[in-house]
Scaffold this motif. Structure first.
Motif, PDB file in Angstrom:
ATOM      1  N   SER A 143     -39.568  11.852  69.928  1.00 19.07           N
ATOM      2  CA  SER A 143     -40.110  10.898  69.049  1.00 19.07           C
ATOM      3  C   SER A 143     -41.403  11.197  68.443  1.00 19.07           C
ATOM      4  N   LEU A 144     -41.862  10.457  67.290  1.00 19.13           N
ATOM      5  CA  LEU A 144     -43.186  10.918  66.796  1.00 19.13           C
ATOM      6  C   LEU A 144     -44.173  10.702  67.956  1.00 19.13           C
ATOM      7  N   MET A 145     -44.392   9.563  68.797  1.00 16.80           N
ATOM      8  CA  MET A 145     -45.235   9.397  69.739  1.00 16.80           C
ATOM      9  C   MET A 145     -45.244  10.453  70.882  1.00 16.80           C
ATOM     10  N   ALA A 146     -43.982  10.742  71.081  1.00 13.81           N
ATOM     11  CA  ALA A 146     -43.847  11.595  72.282  1.00 13.81           C
ATOM     12  C   ALA A 146     -44.234  13.198  71.791  1.00 13.81           C
ATOM     13  N   THR A 147     -44.138  13.323  70.438  1.00 12.93           N
ATOM     14  CA  THR A 147     -44.528  14.597  70.075  1.00 12.93           C
ATOM     15  C   THR A 147     -46.123  14.900  69.758  1.00 12.93           C
ATOM     16  N   LEU A 148     -46.761  13.756  69.658  1.00 13.60           N
ATOM     17  CA  LEU A 148     -48.123  13.636  69.623  1.00 13.60           C
ATOM     18  C   LEU A 148     -48.844  13.867  71.029  1.00 13.60           C
ATOM     19  N   LEU A 149     -48.126  13.154  72.075  1.00 18.48           N
ATOM     20  CA  LEU A 149     -48.609  13.391  73.484  1.00 18.48           C
ATOM     21  C   LEU A 149     -48.239  14.862  73.733  1.00 18.48           C
ATOM     22  N   ARG A 150     -47.292  15.298  73.295  1.00 19.19           N
ATOM     23  CA  ARG A 150     -47.216  16.675  73.876  1.00 19.19           C
ATOM     24  C   ARG A 150     -48.251  17.831  73.295  1.00 19.19           C
TER      25      ARG A 150
END
Length: 282
Positions: A143-150
Motif C-alpha cells: 500500500s502507499l504507507m507501506a511503500t513510503l516506509l520501505r
C-alpha cells in the motif's frame, strides 16, 4: 586596531557564507526532512500508538521446478530466476537451519535460501530449501504507507533513490554543523557549556546509553512455532529457448463426474500475476 577591524570583517564574511550554506542546504533537504520525519514518527510509534504500517497484498504464489544446474549454488539459482524466469532478484540471504518445538517435540528445520527483488511498491520473494526440486515464488503489492516506509528504509528504491537519500543525509549533517556554528557566534566557552546545546547532548547520551544497555536484560526465549506453507499452485513449464508464460493444467473430469465440469484445458498466465490470474484447478 586595524587588525581587529580586519578580523571582524573576516568573521562577518564567514558568518554570511555559513548562513547561506545553511539556507540553501535546508531548502534542498526540506522535502526529505518532512518525508523522513513523518515516516520515522510512524515507525517509531508502531507499537505504543498502534500507528498503521501499511498493508501488503499477496498477488500470486507458485512453485517452479528448478533445473539441476540451478540448484548447485545460490548464485546459480539467482541467475536462473533472473535470466530464465525474468523475476527481478536483487538481494540474497541464507537462513540457517535449526530446531523448533512442536507439540512438546523438538523438530529439525532445514535452512533456506531467500531471494528478494522488485521495487518499493511491488515485491518478489523466492524461497528455496537446498536439496528440493522446486522453489517457491511469491509476488506482493504494498500500500502507499507501506511503500513510503520501505523507501524510508532504502528498500526497493534502486541506486538512484539510494544516491538521492545520501545527499539528504549529508544535508542533515551539514545543517547540524552550520546550525551549531551560527548558534555559537558571539558566545564564549562558558555560555556554550551552560546552554540548551549541552542539555541536548546530555539527553542524547543518557537516553542512548539506556537504549543500548536495555538489551542486556534477561529475555524469555519462546519456542519457534511450526508454520507450514499452504498448498501452493503448481506451475509447469517446458524447455524452450524463450521462456513461455507460466502454465497451469486442469485435469479432465473423472468418469461419473458432474456433466457441468469443464473439459481438460490449459490456462496460460503471464507474470507478474501468474498465479492470481489463472482460474482455480479442479
Amino acid at each position: 586596531m586595524e587588525n581587529a577591524a580586519t578580523n571582524d570583517i573576516a568573521r562577518g564574511r564567514t558568518h554570511r557564507i555559513v548562513r547561506q550554506l545553511h539556507l540553501w542546504i535546508g531548502a534542498w533537504g526540506a522535502i526529505a526532512a518532512i518525508l523522513f520525519g513523518a515516516t520515522g514518527f510512524v515507525q517509531n510509534h508502531r507499537n505504543a500508538m498502534k500507528l498503521p504500517q501499511g498493508e501488503s497484498t499477496e498477488l500470486s504464489k507458485a512453485e517452479l521446478e528448478v533445473p539441476d544446474a540451478a540448484r548447485a549454488t545460490p548464485d546459480a539459482l539467482r541467475d536462473w530466476l533472473r535470466d530464465d524466469r525474468h523475476i527481478p532478484i536483487d538481494t540474497f540471504r541464507s537462513q540457517p537451519g535449526g530446531t523448533a518445538e512442536l507439540g512438546g517435540q523438538r523438530m529439525k528445520q532445514a535452512g533456506r535460501w531467500i531471494f528478494n527483488g522488485g521495487n518499493a511498491r511491488v515485491q518478489w520473494t523466492a524461497e528455496y530449501v537446498p536439496g528440493n526440486t522446486t522453489v517457491q515464488v511469491r509476488n506482493s503489492e504494498q500500500s502507499l504507507m507501506a511503500t513510503l516506509l520501505r523507501l524510508h528504509k532504502g528498500v526497493g528504491g534502486g541506486i538512484a533513490w539510494i544516491l538521492l537519500t545520501d545527499t539528504f543525509a549529508l544535508s542533515m549533517v551539514m545543517l547540524g554543523i552550520t546550525g551549531i556554528v551560527m548558534w555559537g557566534r558571539g558566545r564564549n566557552a562558558r555560555e556554550m557549556l551552560v546552554s540548551v546545546f549541552t542539555a541536548a547532548l546530555l539527553v542524547v547520551v543518557i537516553v542512548g546509553a539506556s537504549a543500548m544497555f536495555e538489551g542486556f536484560r534477561s529475555v524469555r526465549v519462546l519456542p519457534v512455532k511450526h508454520n507450514p506453507y499452504s498448498s501452493p499452485i503448481r506451475v509447469n513449464f517446458t524447455n524452450t529457448t524463450s521462456p513461455p508464460p507460466f502454465t497451469t493444467t486442469r485435469s479432465a473430469p473423472a468418469s461419473g463426474s458432474n456433466s457441468n465440469d469443464a473439459p481438460a484445458s490449459s490456462e496460460h498466465c503471464s507474470p507478474p500475476h501468474f498465479a492470481s490470474a489463472c482460474p482455480p484447478t479442479r
